[in-house]
Design a protein around this motif. Sequence first.
Motif, PDB file in Angstrom:
ATOM      1  N   VAL A   1      -5.921   3.206   7.135  1.00 15.67           N
ATOM      2  CA  VAL A   1      -5.796   4.657   6.960  1.00 15.67           C
ATOM      3  C   VAL A   1      -5.720   5.346   8.318  1.00 15.67           C
ATOM      4  CG1 VAL A   1      -6.843   6.722   5.970  1.00 15.67           C
ATOM      5  CG2 VAL A   1      -7.087   4.516   4.811  1.00 15.67           C
TER       6      VAL A   1
ATOM      7  N   VAL B   1       2.466  10.482   3.482  1.00 13.22           N
ATOM      8  CA  VAL B   1       1.375   9.503   3.479  1.00 13.22           C
ATOM      9  C   VAL B   1       1.910   8.108   3.798  1.00 13.22           C
ATOM     10  CG1 VAL B   1      -0.320   8.318   2.020  1.00 13.22           C
ATOM     11  CG2 VAL B   1      -0.117  10.813   1.932  1.00 13.22           C
TER      12      VAL B   1
ATOM     13  N   VAL C   1      -5.647   3.142  -6.560  1.00 12.02           N
ATOM     14  CA  VAL C   1      -5.728   3.370  -5.114  1.00 12.02           C
ATOM     15  C   VAL C   1      -6.900   2.611  -4.505  1.00 12.02           C
ATOM     16  CG1 VAL C   1      -6.137   5.107  -3.319  1.00 12.02           C
ATOM     17  CG2 VAL C   1      -4.538   5.590  -5.169  1.00 12.02           C
TER      18      VAL C   1
ATOM     19  N   LEU D   1      -7.894   8.062   0.207  1.00 16.90           N
ATOM     20  CA  LEU D   1      -7.572   7.295   1.406  1.00 16.90           C
ATOM     21  C   LEU D   1      -8.361   7.812   2.605  1.00 16.90           C
ATOM     22  CD1 LEU D   1      -3.698   6.799   1.115  1.00 16.90           C
ATOM     23  CD2 LEU D   1      -5.495   5.112   0.735  1.00 16.90           C
TER      24      LEU D   1
ATOM     25  N   VAL E   1      -4.865  11.147  -3.830  1.00 14.06           N
ATOM     26  CA  VAL E   1      -4.486  10.058  -2.927  1.00 14.06           C
ATOM     27  C   VAL E   1      -4.951  10.354  -1.507  1.00 14.06           C
ATOM     28  CG1 VAL E   1      -2.552   8.808  -1.898  1.00 14.06           C
ATOM     29  CG2 VAL E   1      -2.516   9.368  -4.326  1.00 14.06           C
TER      30      VAL E   1
ATOM     31  N   GLY F   1       3.996  12.010  -0.899  1.00 14.27           N
ATOM     32  CA  GLY F   1       4.111  10.556  -0.948  1.00 14.27           C
ATOM     33  C   GLY F   1       4.842   9.997   0.256  1.00 14.27           C
TER      34      GLY F   1
ATOM     35  N   LEU G   1       0.836  -1.203   0.000  1.00 13.56           N
ATOM     36  CA  LEU G   1       0.000   0.000   0.000  1.00 13.56           C
ATOM     37  C   LEU G   1       0.869   1.252   0.000  1.00 13.56           C
ATOM     38  CD1 LEU G   1      -2.794   1.255   0.096  1.00 13.56           C
ATOM     39  CD2 LEU G   1      -2.759   1.043   2.594  1.00 13.56           C
TER      40      LEU G   1
ATOM     41  N   SER H   1       0.795   9.234  -5.649  1.00 12.44           N
ATOM     42  CA  SER H   1       1.069  10.594  -5.180  1.00 12.44           C
ATOM     43  C   SER H   1       1.909  11.366  -6.184  1.00 12.44           C
ATOM     44  CB  SER H   1       1.792  10.558  -3.826  1.00 12.44           C
ATOM     45  OG  SER H   1       0.962  10.037  -2.812  1.00 12.44           O
TER      46      SER H   1
ATOM     47  N   LEU I   1       0.898   5.774   6.982  1.00 11.03           N
ATOM     48  CA  LEU I   1       0.369   4.422   6.804  1.00 11.03           C
ATOM     49  C   LEU I   1       1.183   3.416   7.603  1.00 11.03           C
ATOM     50  CD1 LEU I   1      -0.326   4.455   2.945  1.00 11.03           C
ATOM     51  CD2 LEU I   1      -2.046   4.379   4.755  1.00 11.03           C
TER      52      LEU I   1
ATOM     53  N   GLY J   1       7.878   5.605  -0.211  1.00 18.06           N
ATOM     54  CA  GLY J   1       6.802   6.421  -0.769  1.00 18.06           C
ATOM     55  C   GLY J   1       7.314   7.655  -1.475  1.00 18.06           C
TER      56      GLY J   1
ATOM     57  N   THR K   1       2.157   1.678  -3.611  1.00 20.23           N
ATOM     58  CA  THR K   1       1.096   2.129  -4.516  1.00 20.23           C
ATOM     59  C   THR K   1       0.704   3.575  -4.242  1.00 20.23           C
ATOM     60  OG1 THR K   1       0.226  -0.118  -4.632  1.00 20.23           O
ATOM     61  CG2 THR K   1      -1.246   1.641  -5.330  1.00 20.23           C
ATOM     62  N   SER K   2       0.596   3.941  -2.971  1.00 23.24           N
ATOM     63  CA  SER K   2       0.245   5.323  -2.648  1.00 23.24           C
ATOM     64  C   SER K   2       1.348   6.277  -3.085  1.00 23.24           C
ATOM     65  CB  SER K   2      -0.025   5.470  -1.144  1.00 23.24           C
ATOM     66  OG  SER K   2       1.147   5.256  -0.387  1.00 23.24           O
TER      67      SER K   2
END
Length: 205
Positions: free
Chosen positions: A37, A85, A147, A25, A21, A82, A6, A14, A89, A105, A9-10
């Motif tokens: 989240v 986030v 996402v 989320l 994003v 990115g 995750l 981003s 996470l 990220g 991917t985020s």
Amino acid sequence: MSVLPLVFTSGWASGINAYAVVLLLGIFGASGLSDEVPETLQRTDVLVTAGVLFLCEAVADKIPYVDSAWDTAHTVIRPVSGAVVAALLAGESGSLPELAAGAVGGSTALLSHLVKAGTRMAVNTSPEPFSNIGVSVAEDLGVAGVVTFAVFNPVAAAVVAGSLLLLGLVVLLFLASRIRRFLRRRAQRREEGRTARPGGQGPQG
């Protein structure tokens, strides 16, 4: 289960649209669709701010040359978003160190941002605006789809994001000549703008 898929991917998403994003989320977390989240992304002020900025990007991203100016302004914002986030996470999950998650990220967001910005430069070598609109819509739908997929199947979504990132880097190599053409054209416009101003050319008295 590790939150790494995750996070990856985020990060990829981003780099294309950081505000989407955060908004997606946050909505998934607030609606109870995902336990991954963090509450920070679910706050009303965060969601409202992300929503407003997403709408601004949705408009700017479809206007030739404005989209590239917007990308330039977000060269720092998207990778930082990115990384933040991803760290949030990881902090919520506890299965991955926040510093490592931020690095993954942020670096992934930087790569996908470079792909997006370079692609837009190539698209802007064509005079019509329809290419920009089509590419922008495809990017928005791609981010939303991947996402959303990541919330329910993070490993498969990470494979999709990784494949799209690799494909984007390959396409970027093929578009190198168009990107150079865009940069030359932009430099020429700046030079014309300087010489058009009073005192911009000619000998100084």
